[in-house]
Every structure is written in C-alpha cells, then in structure tokens.
Scaffold this motif. Structure first.
Motif, PDB file in Angstrom:
ATOM      1  N   THR A 210       0.567  -1.002   0.184  1.00  0.00           N
ATOM      2  CA  THR A 210      -0.036   0.285   0.120  1.00  0.00           C
ATOM      3  C   THR A 210       0.849   1.414   0.437  1.00  0.00           C
ATOM      4  OG1 THR A 210      -1.766  -1.089   1.355  1.00  0.00           O
ATOM      5  CG2 THR A 210      -1.679   1.086   1.345  1.00  0.00           C
ATOM      6  N   ARG A 211       2.214   1.601   0.847  1.00  0.00           N
ATOM      7  CA  ARG A 211       3.014   2.420   0.932  1.00  0.00           C
ATOM      8  C   ARG A 211       3.718   2.797  -0.297  1.00  0.00           C
ATOM      9  NH1 ARG A 211       4.672   6.399   1.596  1.00  0.00           N
ATOM     10  NH2 ARG A 211       5.986   7.380   2.231  1.00  0.00           N
ATOM     11  N   GLN A 212       4.091   1.487  -1.021  1.00  0.00           N
ATOM     12  CA  GLN A 212       4.465   2.001  -2.265  1.00  0.00           C
ATOM     13  C   GLN A 212       3.641   2.091  -3.784  1.00  0.00           C
ATOM     14  OE1 GLN A 212       6.726  -2.362  -2.623  1.00  0.00           O
ATOM     15  NE2 GLN A 212       9.052  -1.344  -2.438  1.00  0.00           N
ATOM     16  N   ALA A 213       2.485   1.725  -3.321  1.00  0.00           N
ATOM     17  CA  ALA A 213       1.584   2.134  -4.582  1.00  0.00           C
ATOM     18  C   ALA A 213       1.732   3.159  -4.304  1.00  0.00           C
ATOM     19  CB  ALA A 213       0.480   1.479  -3.852  1.00  0.00           C
ATOM     20  N   ARG A 214       0.785   3.982  -3.232  1.00  0.00           N
ATOM     21  CA  ARG A 214       1.246   5.335  -2.691  1.00  0.00           C
ATOM     22  C   ARG A 214       1.976   6.244  -3.143  1.00  0.00           C
ATOM     23  NH1 ARG A 214      -1.041   5.881   2.895  1.00  0.00           N
ATOM     24  NH2 ARG A 214      -2.761   4.349   2.280  1.00  0.00           N
ATOM     25  N   SER A 215       3.321   5.717  -3.164  1.00  0.00           N
ATOM     26  CA  SER A 215       4.583   6.637  -3.347  1.00  0.00           C
ATOM     27  C   SER A 215       4.906   6.677  -4.993  1.00  0.00           C
ATOM     28  CB  SER A 215       5.920   6.012  -2.731  1.00  0.00           C
ATOM     29  OG  SER A 215       6.343   5.370  -2.986  1.00  0.00           O
ATOM     30  N   ARG A 216       4.536   5.834  -5.252  1.00  0.00           N
ATOM     31  CA  ARG A 216       4.023   5.775  -6.727  1.00  0.00           C
ATOM     32  C   ARG A 216       2.683   6.483  -7.927  1.00  0.00           C
ATOM     33  NH1 ARG A 216       5.390   0.278  -6.788  1.00  0.00           N
ATOM     34  NH2 ARG A 216       3.221  -0.586  -7.010  1.00  0.00           N
ATOM     35  N   GLY A 217       2.210   7.024  -7.232  1.00  0.00           N
ATOM     36  CA  GLY A 217       0.944   7.779  -7.279  1.00  0.00           C
ATOM     37  C   GLY A 217       0.121   7.186  -8.183  1.00  0.00           C
ATOM     38  N   PRO A 218      -0.724   7.628  -8.474  1.00  0.00           N
ATOM     39  CA  PRO A 218      -2.151   7.010  -9.373  1.00  0.00           C
ATOM     40  C   PRO A 218      -1.669   6.987 -10.880  1.00  0.00           C
ATOM     41  CG  PRO A 218      -2.301   9.271  -8.678  1.00  0.00           C
ATOM     42  CD  PRO A 218      -1.328   9.399  -8.491  1.00  0.00           C
ATOM     43  N   VAL A 219      -1.916   5.702 -11.066  1.00  0.00           N
ATOM     44  CA  VAL A 219      -1.393   5.738 -12.145  1.00  0.00           C
ATOM     45  C   VAL A 219      -1.359   6.362 -13.964  1.00  0.00           C
ATOM     46  CG1 VAL A 219      -0.938   3.587 -14.052  1.00  0.00           C
ATOM     47  CG2 VAL A 219      -1.734   2.494 -11.817  1.00  0.00           C
ATOM     48  N   GLY A 220      -0.685   6.281 -14.549  1.00  0.00           N
ATOM     49  CA  GLY A 220      -0.454   6.691 -16.007  1.00  0.00           C
ATOM     50  C   GLY A 220      -0.367   8.515 -15.108  1.00  0.00           C
ATOM     51  N   GLN A 221      -0.079   8.672 -14.508  1.00  0.00           N
ATOM     52  CA  GLN A 221       0.297   9.961 -14.140  1.00  0.00           C
ATOM     53  C   GLN A 221       2.464  10.323 -14.138  1.00  0.00           C
ATOM     54  OE1 GLN A 221      -1.207  11.995 -11.448  1.00  0.00           O
ATOM     55  NE2 GLN A 221      -3.043  12.371 -12.203  1.00  0.00           N
TER      56      GLN A 221
END
Ligand code: 5GP
Length: 221
Positions: A210-221
């Motif tokens: 969850t933490r890594q997904a959040r730091s990568r930001g929304p897909v496509g941005q």
C-alpha cells in the motif's frame, strides 16, 4: 522526488543517496512481556525483504542475555539526557523505571533508503510515534487468554511469584490501554508462534505494498 546532486551532506544534515526512494515503512510492534513479541518481531525481520530492526537506547542494566548494539544500545542517564536535548529520539518512554528510546536519525535514514523499519516499543512509545508519523503501521500482540499469559510468565522461570504477579497486572493494564488508545491498526493473537509470524509477515507485506503504491502515485501520472 528529487535526487538533486546539490543535496550533499553538511553538518547536521542527512546524507542523500541517488538510490534513496523515501518510501520506507515504519512498523511498530508492542505487546505485554511473555507474549512472544521478540520472537515474532525477529521473525518478521528475517522474512520481510529490506526489513531492519531499530536498536533502542536504554538506561536499563545489560543482562547476560543481551548483546550491546544488537538488542539495545546500553547508555547511562547523562547520555540519555543529552540525546533528549539533541532531539535524537523519535519517541522515548519510562518502562519499569528505566528509560528506552528510538533513535530518530537512524530510523529516518532507513526510511529514506526505502526500508521496512521495525520498532519494538511499549504502548506509550507507540502513541508518540503514531501522533508524529500517522502513516506508521502499529501491531499489538495479544496472548490467547489471560490464563495462558500467566502460564507463560510462570514458565519462563525468571522471577519469583510476586514479580510474576506484578508483570501480569502490568500486562492487563497495557492490553486495556492498547485497546482504548486508538494507536494500533492490528491486534494479533499469538496462539501458535509460527502462525503468528505468518500473520505478522502478511500484515507488514500488505502495508508495504500500500505504501509503495501510494508513493508511486496514481497509474498514468
Ligand atoms: P525489556 O527491558 O524487557 O527488553 O523491555 C521492556 C519494555 O520496553 C518492552 O515492552 C519493550 O517493548 C519496551 N521498549 C524497548 N525499547 C523501547 C523503546 O525504544 N521505546 C519504548 N517506548 N519502549 C521500548
């Protein structure tokens, strides 16, 4: 995120590495003595990639079972006072009349490196960390029952019955406080040690994703 080369080390400032990811995860483990906390925590450290255990500083006396620098850093009251004055603790608390604290600069460095930083601290310390770092994941380990906890404290054969009863009363108070304070995200019952380690590893792994997904930001941005 910036990997600016001008962000070099100066006195008092942290060193940044080009590989720093800033997406580390802070994980807190607490639980009464006799609950298997240290075994579970060290199991998570072994099994979760990039997990590191935060070695606390303490003013309590070193026992034969302790390794200085591995279990704790054993320091005197003057050094502990100096660390408080330097704002070197992420949190600290008085536990059974001795002071214990989490070294802030080391923890922050590990988080910058993207690591999973494991704190094994008491409820007072967990409250402080959660108020400063609400993104931390806090796990409280429970015994299967009060009777079982008393049994485990007795089977350690470390102390006389009066001391065991004091620890037991303290454990009951700590469990009630942990439930009431709102600092804990997960309560994990240690009925079977291997199953408890599995559950702790799963919980930390999910929080990490969850933490890594959040730091990568929304897909496509
Ligand atoms: P022990 O002396 O038996 O190893 O630890 C006593 C208690 O102090 C345990 O509940 C342990 O989790 C807690 N403790 C250890 N290190 C820290 C720390 O850095 N901060 C706080 N707040 N508690 C700690």
């Amino acid at each position: 995120m910036s990997h600016d080369q001008s962000d070099t080390h100066t006195e008092g400032e942290p060193t940044r590495l080009p590989t720093d990811t800033d997406d580390g995860l802070l994980v807190i483990f607490s639980g009464p003595s006799g609950v298997g906390k240290t075994t579970i925590t060290r199991g998570v450290e072994r099994r979760v990639p990039d997990a590191v255990f935060s070695v606390s500083a303490t003013t309590r006396a070193k026992t034969d079972a302790d390794v200085d620098g591995v279990d704790y850093r054993f320091i005197d009251d003057a050094e502990f006072d100096a660390m408080i004055a330097e704002d070197d603790f992420l949190e600290w608390a008085d536990v059974f009349g001795k002071r214990y604290g989490t070294p802030r600069p080391w923890v922050d460095e590990q988080l910058r490196r993207g690591r999973v930083v494991i704190l094994e601290i008491d409820v007072e310390g967990a409250k402080q960390v959660k108020s400063r770092r609400p993104e931390a994941t806090a796990i409280f380990i429970l015994p299967p029952s009060s009777e079982e906890l008393l049994e485990r404290l007795r089977s350690r054969k470390r102390e006389d019955e009066a001391a065991i009863q004091r620890r037991y009363a303290e454990a009951q108070r700590e469990i009630a406080d942990a439930r009431a304070c709102g600092a804990y995200d997960h309560f994990l019952i240690n009925e079977d040690l291997e199953a408890a380690i599995d559950e702790a590893v799963d919980t930390v792994t999910r929080a990490r994703e969850t933490r890594q997904a959040r730091s990568r930001g929304p897909v496509g941005q």
